[in-house]
Design a protein around this motif. Structure first.
Motif, PDB file in Angstrom:
ATOM      1  N   HIS A   1       0.868  -1.171   0.000  1.00  0.00           N
ATOM      2  CA  HIS A   1       0.000   0.000   0.000  1.00  0.00           C
ATOM      3  C   HIS A   1       0.907   1.224   0.000  1.00  0.00           C
TER       4      HIS A   1
ATOM      5  N   TYR B   1      -3.226   7.803 -14.220  1.00  0.00           N
ATOM      6  CA  TYR B   1      -3.125   6.438 -13.699  1.00  0.00           C
ATOM      7  C   TYR B   1      -4.221   5.527 -14.248  1.00  0.00           C
TER       8      TYR B   1
ATOM      9  N   PHE C   1      -2.655  -0.654  -8.770  1.00  0.00           N
ATOM     10  CA  PHE C   1      -1.394  -0.366  -9.459  1.00  0.00           C
ATOM     11  C   PHE C   1      -0.659  -1.685  -9.643  1.00  0.00           C
TER      12      PHE C   1
ATOM     13  N   PHE D   1      -2.592   1.502  -4.488  1.00  0.00           N
ATOM     14  CA  PHE D   1      -1.927   2.784  -4.660  1.00  0.00           C
ATOM     15  C   PHE D   1      -2.980   3.875  -4.531  1.00  0.00           C
TER      16      PHE D   1
ATOM     17  N   TYR E   1       8.724   5.387  -7.040  1.00  0.00           N
ATOM     18  CA  TYR E   1       7.992   4.145  -6.785  1.00  0.00           C
ATOM     19  C   TYR E   1       7.663   3.544  -8.130  1.00  0.00           C
TER      20      TYR E   1
END
Length: 139
Positions: free
Chosen positions: A8, A23, A43, A48, A74
């Motif tokens: 997470h 995204y 993700f 995410f 990340y």
């Protein structure tokens, strides 16, 4: 293949609509729960979350295999074919790469495909892939 529990991660963004388009639409990450202050995304199998806030910005880089890698970033490790397909999709969308898609540590232990780019809030993302997934933690 090694099964790793989902992680997470939450990061601040200054525009939820831009984050949703980036995204969700561009990167293909399905949206989960959301509010007027945050959005959950799947993700690549991980939870995410983008939270409305002040973006962290970029400060430092480190030299890795001759490239300046953002010290805060990340990302995810994709399979080889999905990595190449997403690299082509991002290039077609004219995403500006911090580090162009390419092969790092070529011919060495840990050889990998990698690319770095920024989300609309300036958060650095690295996506990588290994032809041989057993090399993920190889020394």
């Amino acid at each position: 293949m090694l099964m790793i529990p989902p992680f997470h991660l939450a990061v601040p963004v200054d525009d939820l609509a831009a984050a949703r388009a980036f995204y969700g639409d561009l990167m293909g990450c399905p949206e989960g729960r959301s509010s007027d202050k945050w959005i959950d995304f799947n993700f690549f199998g991980h939870q995410f979350v983008v939270h409305l806030g002040t973006p962290l910005g970029q400060a430092d880089t480190n030299d890795v295999d001759g490239k300046q890698v953002p010290s805060f970033h990340y990302g995810a490790v994709l399979d080889w074919d999905n990595w190449h397909a997403l690299a082509a999709k991002l290039a077609a969308a004219e995403i500006e790469f911090v580090i162009e898609p390419g092969i790092r540590f070529e011919g060495e232990v840990g050889e990998q495909a990698t690319m770095f780019f920024l989300d609309p809030a300036g958060n650095a993302i690295e996506l990588k892939a290994f032809k041989d997934p057993s090399q993920l933690f190889a020394k």
